[in-house]
Scaffold this motif. Sequence first.
Motif, mmCIF file in Angstrom:
data_model
loop_
_atom_site.group_PDB
_atom_site.id
_atom_site.type_symbol
_atom_site.label_atom_id
_atom_site.label_comp_id
_atom_site.label_asym_id
_atom_site.label_seq_id
_atom_site.Cartn_x
_atom_site.Cartn_y
_atom_site.Cartn_z
ATOM 1 N N ASP A 107 -1.850 -13.612 -8.332
ATOM 2 C CA ASP A 107 -1.972 -14.660 -7.328
ATOM 3 C C ASP A 107 -2.940 -14.448 -6.417
ATOM 4 O OD1 ASP A 107 -1.893 -17.100 -5.939
ATOM 5 O OD2 ASP A 107 0.171 -16.759 -5.350
ATOM 6 N N GLN A 108 -4.196 -15.011 -6.701
ATOM 7 C CA GLN A 108 -5.191 -14.921 -5.648
ATOM 8 C C GLN A 108 -5.090 -15.578 -4.201
ATOM 9 O OE1 GLN A 108 -8.625 -12.751 -6.526
ATOM 10 N NE2 GLN A 108 -6.532 -12.014 -7.412
ATOM 11 N N ASN A 109 -3.993 -16.216 -3.831
ATOM 12 C CA ASN A 109 -3.901 -16.949 -2.692
ATOM 13 C C ASN A 109 -2.684 -15.883 -1.813
ATOM 14 O OD1 ASN A 109 -5.078 -19.236 -3.055
ATOM 15 N ND2 ASN A 109 -3.726 -20.015 -4.611
ATOM 16 N N GLU A 110 -1.621 -15.865 -2.449
ATOM 17 C CA GLU A 110 -0.695 -15.082 -1.405
ATOM 18 C C GLU A 110 -0.017 -13.906 -2.330
ATOM 19 O OE1 GLU A 110 0.310 -15.430 1.523
ATOM 20 O OE2 GLU A 110 -1.248 -17.234 1.708
ATOM 21 N N LYS A 137 8.605 1.382 -10.777
ATOM 22 C CA LYS A 137 8.237 -0.063 -11.159
ATOM 23 C C LYS A 137 9.396 -1.121 -10.970
ATOM 24 C CE LYS A 137 6.473 -3.336 -14.504
ATOM 25 N NZ LYS A 137 7.115 -4.511 -14.378
ATOM 26 N N PRO A 138 10.719 -0.585 -10.952
ATOM 27 C CA PRO A 138 11.623 -1.601 -10.428
ATOM 28 C C PRO A 138 11.490 -1.709 -8.983
ATOM 29 C CG PRO A 138 12.620 0.104 -12.083
ATOM 30 C CD PRO A 138 11.042 0.438 -11.615
ATOM 31 N N ARG A 139 11.237 -0.961 -8.224
ATOM 32 C CA ARG A 139 10.908 -0.913 -6.671
ATOM 33 C C ARG A 139 9.977 -1.868 -6.396
ATOM 34 N NH1 ARG A 139 10.071 3.880 -2.470
ATOM 35 N NH2 ARG A 139 10.222 2.752 -0.600
ATOM 36 N N PHE A 140 8.808 -1.923 -7.061
ATOM 37 C CA PHE A 140 7.685 -2.462 -6.989
ATOM 38 C C PHE A 140 8.304 -4.177 -7.495
ATOM 39 C CE2 PHE A 140 4.935 1.162 -7.919
ATOM 40 C CZ PHE A 140 4.018 0.994 -6.675
ATOM 41 N N ASP A 141 8.835 -4.303 -8.432
ATOM 42 C CA ASP A 141 9.301 -5.515 -8.894
ATOM 43 C C ASP A 141 10.377 -6.295 -7.974
ATOM 44 O OD1 ASP A 141 7.901 -5.476 -11.290
ATOM 45 O OD2 ASP A 141 9.605 -4.576 -12.418
ATOM 46 N N SER A 142 11.251 -5.458 -7.351
ATOM 47 C CA SER A 142 12.050 -6.087 -6.416
ATOM 48 C C SER A 142 11.453 -6.360 -5.061
ATOM 49 C CB SER A 142 13.333 -4.955 -6.264
ATOM 50 O OG SER A 142 12.634 -3.836 -5.516
ATOM 51 N N ALA A 143 10.357 -5.721 -4.768
ATOM 52 C CA ALA A 143 9.663 -5.955 -3.545
ATOM 53 C C ALA A 143 8.523 -7.046 -3.673
ATOM 54 C CB ALA A 143 9.004 -4.826 -3.065
ATOM 55 N N GLY A 144 8.443 -7.755 -4.949
ATOM 56 C CA GLY A 144 7.548 -8.888 -5.416
ATOM 57 C C GLY A 144 6.106 -8.372 -5.494
ATOM 58 N N LEU A 145 5.832 -7.226 -5.953
ATOM 59 C CA LEU A 145 4.706 -6.563 -5.916
ATOM 60 C C LEU A 145 4.404 -6.391 -7.542
ATOM 61 C CD1 LEU A 145 4.888 -3.375 -3.564
ATOM 62 C CD2 LEU A 145 3.809 -5.473 -3.206
ATOM 63 N N LYS A 146 3.042 -6.838 -7.777
ATOM 64 C CA LYS A 146 2.483 -6.587 -9.371
ATOM 65 C C LYS A 146 1.906 -5.481 -9.331
ATOM 66 C CE LYS A 146 0.317 -8.829 -12.998
ATOM 67 N NZ LYS A 146 -0.399 -9.988 -13.651
ATOM 68 N N PHE A 237 -3.541 -5.389 -2.564
ATOM 69 C CA PHE A 237 -4.387 -6.872 -2.038
ATOM 70 C C PHE A 237 -3.009 -7.814 -1.662
ATOM 71 C CE2 PHE A 237 -7.779 -4.707 -4.251
ATOM 72 C CZ PHE A 237 -8.729 -5.151 -3.591
ATOM 73 N N LYS A 238 -3.235 -8.506 -0.900
ATOM 74 C CA LYS A 238 -2.519 -9.752 -0.585
ATOM 75 C C LYS A 238 -3.534 -10.916 -1.025
ATOM 76 C CE LYS A 238 0.392 -12.631 2.249
ATOM 77 N NZ LYS A 238 1.037 -12.815 3.497
ATOM 78 N N GLY A 239 -3.428 -11.636 -2.424
ATOM 79 C CA GLY A 239 -4.450 -12.627 -2.647
ATOM 80 C C GLY A 239 -5.710 -11.774 -2.966
ATOM 81 N N LYS A 240 -6.601 -12.294 -2.033
ATOM 82 C CA LYS A 240 -7.881 -11.558 -2.115
ATOM 83 C C LYS A 240 -8.109 -10.735 -0.934
ATOM 84 C CE LYS A 240 -10.084 -15.821 -4.119
ATOM 85 N NZ LYS A 240 -11.153 -16.963 -3.836
ATOM 86 N N GLN A 241 -7.153 -10.657 -0.041
ATOM 87 C CA GLN A 241 -7.276 -9.713 1.182
ATOM 88 C C GLN A 241 -6.854 -8.174 1.033
ATOM 89 O OE1 GLN A 241 -4.684 -10.812 4.287
ATOM 90 N NE2 GLN A 241 -6.226 -10.451 5.740
ATOM 91 N N LEU A 242 -7.627 -7.260 1.126
ATOM 92 C CA LEU A 242 -7.470 -5.777 1.118
ATOM 93 C C LEU A 242 -6.634 -5.450 2.070
ATOM 94 C CD1 LEU A 242 -7.937 -3.028 -0.528
ATOM 95 C CD2 LEU A 242 -9.889 -2.834 1.069
ATOM 96 N N LEU A 243 -5.533 -4.802 2.004
ATOM 97 C CA LEU A 243 -4.671 -4.469 2.974
ATOM 98 C C LEU A 243 -4.555 -2.829 3.053
ATOM 99 C CD1 LEU A 243 -1.354 -6.563 2.064
ATOM 100 C CD2 LEU A 243 -3.332 -7.330 3.823
#
Length: 270
Positions: A107-110, A137-146, A237-243
């Motif tokens: 998702d390129q927004n959020e 990966k389970p930790r990524f998934d639970s944190a909402g990270l792709k 990234f969060k959307g298009k923003q590099l974190l």
Amino acid sequence: MAVIVGGRLLQIVQPFSSTSPSVSSRPSPQFPSKLYPSIVLPSSSLSPFQFSRTMSQKQGSLASGAAASSTVSTSTSQFSGDIGEILGDVTIFAATGESVAFKDLWDQNEGLAVVAFLRHFGCPFCWEFASVLKESKPRFDSAGLKLIVVGVGTPEKACMLAERLPFPLECLFADPECKAYDVLGLYSGFGRTFFNPASMKAFSRFDSLKKAVKNYTIKATPDGSSGVLQQGGVFVFKGKQLLYAWKDEGTGDHAPLDEIFDVCCKVQAA
């Protein structure tokens, strides 16, 4: 939001043009035999452990000289604000063979995405890193990270890693021409691949490496010489923003996962 810089080293540089040169346009690397007469690239006659031990011995003898002759850069500078858009227009391949643009991967927004770049699909240290990412990966998934993992090579080479490691095929992508690597300014070269002191920490993970390459095949290595000398990195990234950005200084110099999760937790808490 400003780029978060964490850990020992996060080298942030101005991105290259989105019309990045293909591998064929890169100069072919020259391996100076007078300087490195006993260094050989991995072949079918060397197991990943024989090669790892050989390179560990070489690096051990060269590390002090390398540190004395060159200073590892610790300077940082921000990417341009539109790096997400520039990267978004780069087209790579799913491991299943379909072409896909980066902007279509999350998702390129959020949307929050962790984009990990392996060196290439035939690198034993990258098999170890891919194994660590898979276990997380389970930790990524639970944190909402792709989780998006990219390697140099063809989709066929990517499938070799996915089948033998194994690794989730839906998370794996191939960049045979190093387009995204060039856009992000990831390092490449003979010296960084074999002689960078930062690589020494990889050999402290020998048990993890041994487990990861149980079904390793050197056939997953890219056919061209340029891809073998590519280094990787990790970007959030969060959307298009590099974190967050991490550029591997040398082979096996992978980003600490705790830093990545820390960055993402701070973003979610904000």
